[in-house]
Design a protein around this motif. Structure first.
Motif, mmCIF file in Angstrom:
data_model
loop_
_atom_site.group_PDB
_atom_site.id
_atom_site.type_symbol
_atom_site.label_atom_id
_atom_site.label_comp_id
_atom_site.label_asym_id
_atom_site.label_seq_id
_atom_site.Cartn_x
_atom_site.Cartn_y
_atom_site.Cartn_z
ATOM 1 N N HIS A 220 44.056 51.462 31.115
ATOM 2 C CA HIS A 220 45.214 50.991 30.359
ATOM 3 C C HIS A 220 46.382 50.842 31.336
ATOM 4 N N LEU A 221 46.798 49.611 31.586
ATOM 5 C CA LEU A 221 47.916 49.357 32.494
ATOM 6 C C LEU A 221 49.236 49.606 31.776
ATOM 7 N N SER A 222 50.250 49.981 32.536
ATOM 8 C CA SER A 222 51.567 50.221 31.955
ATOM 9 C C SER A 222 52.308 48.922 31.669
ATOM 10 N N ASP A 223 51.859 47.826 32.295
ATOM 11 C CA ASP A 223 52.471 46.524 32.036
ATOM 12 C C ASP A 223 51.383 45.452 32.056
ATOM 13 N N ASP A 224 51.746 44.248 31.669
ATOM 14 C CA ASP A 224 50.758 43.175 31.551
ATOM 15 C C ASP A 224 50.360 42.631 32.909
ATOM 16 N N ASP A 225 49.123 42.145 32.981
ATOM 17 C CA ASP A 225 48.635 41.439 34.164
ATOM 18 C C ASP A 225 48.009 40.124 33.718
ATOM 19 N N GLN A 226 48.343 39.057 34.438
ATOM 20 C CA GLN A 226 47.897 37.735 34.024
ATOM 21 C C GLN A 226 46.521 37.363 34.552
ATOM 22 N N GLY A 227 46.068 38.010 35.621
ATOM 23 C CA GLY A 227 44.889 37.512 36.309
ATOM 24 C C GLY A 227 43.656 38.380 36.243
ATOM 25 N N LEU A 228 43.519 39.227 35.236
ATOM 26 C CA LEU A 228 42.329 40.059 35.135
ATOM 27 C C LEU A 228 41.102 39.198 34.874
ATOM 28 N N ALA A 229 40.028 39.466 35.608
ATOM 29 C CA ALA A 229 38.807 38.677 35.446
ATOM 30 C C ALA A 229 37.595 39.542 35.726
ATOM 31 N N ALA A 230 36.558 39.363 34.916
ATOM 32 C CA ALA A 230 35.313 40.083 35.141
ATOM 33 C C ALA A 230 34.763 39.752 36.515
ATOM 34 N N GLY A 231 34.265 40.774 37.215
ATOM 35 C CA GLY A 231 33.708 40.580 38.552
ATOM 36 C C GLY A 231 34.656 40.962 39.660
ATOM 37 N N GLN A 232 35.960 41.091 39.385
ATOM 38 C CA GLN A 232 36.918 41.526 40.393
ATOM 39 C C GLN A 232 36.787 43.027 40.636
ATOM 40 N N PHE A 233 37.158 43.452 41.833
ATOM 41 C CA PHE A 233 37.254 44.876 42.119
ATOM 42 C C PHE A 233 38.572 45.421 41.579
ATOM 43 N N ALA A 234 38.534 46.629 41.094
ATOM 44 C CA ALA A 234 39.740 47.381 40.761
ATOM 45 C C ALA A 234 39.704 48.661 41.580
ATOM 46 N N ALA A 235 40.708 48.864 42.418
ATOM 47 C CA ALA A 235 40.783 50.050 43.270
ATOM 48 C C ALA A 235 41.815 51.016 42.698
ATOM 49 N N PHE A 236 41.527 52.317 42.797
ATOM 50 C CA PHE A 236 42.367 53.325 42.164
ATOM 51 C C PHE A 236 42.932 54.287 43.208
ATOM 52 N N TYR A 237 44.194 54.680 43.000
ATOM 53 C CA TYR A 237 44.922 55.470 43.988
ATOM 54 C C TYR A 237 45.630 56.638 43.317
ATOM 55 N N ARG A 238 45.610 57.770 44.017
ATOM 56 C CA ARG A 238 46.430 58.927 43.663
ATOM 57 C C ARG A 238 47.464 59.065 44.771
ATOM 58 N N GLU A 239 48.664 58.583 44.509
ATOM 59 C CA GLU A 239 49.697 58.437 45.536
ATOM 60 C C GLU A 239 49.158 57.524 46.651
ATOM 61 N N ASP A 240 49.080 58.025 47.906
ATOM 62 C CA ASP A 240 48.600 57.202 49.018
ATOM 63 C C ASP A 240 47.091 57.299 49.233
ATOM 64 N N LEU A 241 46.420 58.084 48.431
ATOM 65 C CA LEU A 241 44.989 58.320 48.599
ATOM 66 C C LEU A 241 44.183 57.354 47.734
#
Length: 462
Positions: free
Chosen positions: A384-405
């Motif tokens: 769940h994003l805090s704001d809208d995103d226009q370009g979400l597409a199946a097959g893209q990578f989503a990378a996740f971060y905890r601060e700089d990690l």
């Protein structure tokens, strides 16, 4: 005299058929004897922060922060350095050499296939290799030119880390902008960590987030602790022959070849239809769904636009488009991620607030992730994003971060919420038609907003 060994990887051939050789533990203490820094020139003596003559006699010192990401405290190591002939990989090689490591450079000639001989002659490999040779010769580092032919393509990339270790190398290094933090010798069972680079604009952790922990443990990125402007400054101070070369803006191994041309040559074309998502109207034809990405505008060649790709039916080779892609009610902020890959086995906590990237960009989304398990896709994250995103597409990578990690990544399965982009039932039904020749000629849509009406002559009142 240049030290260049042209190879088709004979030493790697037996390894392509073996079980993985990679030992996930870092080099043992006996291989990590302390060693003083080298100056940034092969002719200078070994000394900490020693000056060297580079280029036109300019003094260069090895400052501590420059070699912090080059494992200087563990020198001497045997390091295989991937070079491209560009500035970034050249400076990375020089920093590793200055940190006291024993380096061998590798230039990978990728996609070297007989069927593409004429096509690939457009690539500037000769020029790249010339620069790579000159940089290696300046510090007397051997260069291996590796031809990845058809025989190796399906296996060698996967086996490269294992093969390199078998040849006696402790790490593989490249000019990527990322920071790998390896565990101490006393705590060598701990995982290696992937952190954002100092240069947040050039940071490449998004691309590296799909690596496995065993792969990450064998990587060094010497540029992770410095900014791009510092890399350029160092290239000039080192007198590198390629110091003025521009950065590549495309895929590194394609050279001058456009991505669409590469896809056409390697995958081919297959004609399909383009449908308007809201109405199902047949608007035209395309060359194959693989040429198009969600949000794409260029290359559709449709009248009455601008048109944007909003969805694809991969099974039926149909592309859906709309002129309303950027309307506010079509933005989305919820999606699911599968094929999860975490550098630490535990991954993020349930309902944890993180940062995420859904494309290569310095921008982050604040997000909350929820863990689920499905029969179809196994473990997934609902994001769940805090704001809208226009370009979400199946097959893209989503990378996740905890601060700089960087915790890892996954592949976007879909996106949905009350604001997801609709494809009407008529469009979906037409997409499933086996014989699409019955559709007749495409509908030509005229955009009335672009028609300029002649101004009426003012009426004079007597």
């Amino acid at each position: 005299m240049l030290r260049v060994a042209v190879s088709t990887l004979p030493a790697l051939r037996p390894l392509l058929r073996r079980r993985p050789l990679l030992n996930p533990k870092p080099p043992t203490r006996s291989r990590l004897l302390q060693r003083t820094f080298r100056a940034l020139s092969s002719s200078a003596p070994h000394a900490t922060a020693a000056p060297s003559t580079a280029g036109a006699g300019e003094a260069v010192e090895v400052e501590e922060h420059l070699t912090r990401c080059a494992a200087a405290g563990r020198a001497p190591l045997q390091v295989a350095v991937l070079v491209s002939g560009g500035v970034d990989s050249s400076v990375a090689l020089r920093l590793l050499h200055a940190a006291g490591h024993r380096c061998t450079a590798f230039y990978l000639k990728i996609w070297f296939q007989e069927d593409f001989r004429n096509f690939w002659s457009e690539c500037p490999w000769d020029e790249d290799l010339k620069y790579a040779q000159a940089v290696c010769d300046k510090i007397d580092v051997p260069l291996e030119v590796v031809h990845l032919s058809d025989e190796y393509w399906n296996h060698v990339v996967r086996a490269f880390l294992e093969a390199i270790e078998n040849l006696g190398f402790d790490y593989i290094a490249s000019g990527h902008y990322a920071h790998v933090v390896h565990p101490s010798i006393e705590n060598d069972d701990a995982p290696s960590l992937l952190q954002l680079s100092k240069d947040k604009i050039k940071d490449q952790t998004y691309f590296l987030s799909h690596l496995s922990q065993s792969q990450l443990r064998r990587l060094l990125f010497p540029l992770g602790c410095i900014r791009k402007d510092e890399v350029r400054r160092l290239a000039a101070q080192m007198g590198l022959p390629n110091q003025g070369r521009k950065d590549s803006q495309g895929i590194c191994f394609l050279g001058k070849v456009k991505f669409s041309e590469f896809v056409e040559r390697h995958i081919g074309e297959m004609e399909g239809i383009i449908l308007e998502a809201e109405s199902g109207d047949y608007l035209g034809n395309h060359r194959g769904f693989w040429f198009y990405t969600i949000g794409q505008r260029q290359g559709l060649r449709l009248a009455g636009g601008p048109w944007y790709v909003v969805e694809k039916d991969v099974q039926n080779n149909v592309v859906f488009v709309s002129r309303n892609y950027y309307s506010l009610d079509k933005r989305r902020r919820t999606f699911r991620v599968g094929s999860l890959n975490w550098f630490d086995d535990s991954g993020p906590g349930n309902s944890e607030r993180l940062k995420c990237k859904v494309r290569h960009s310095p921008e982050f989304h604040d997000c909350t992730v929820t863990k689920e398990h499905t029969d179809e896709n196994g473990d997934v994250l609902v994001v769940h994003l805090s704001d809208d995103d226009q370009g979400l597409a199946a097959g893209q990578f989503a990378a996740f971060y905890r601060e700089d990690l960087c915790l890892g990544s996954g592949i976007i399965l879909d996106s949905w919420d009350e604001m997801s982009f609709p494809v009407c039932s008529r469009a979906l039904e037409i997409a499933r038609l086996e014989d699409k020749s019955s559709l007749g000629k495409p509908v030509r849509i005229i955009n009335l907003e672009h028609i300029v009406k002649p101004e009426q002559e003012a009426i004079k009142v007597a």
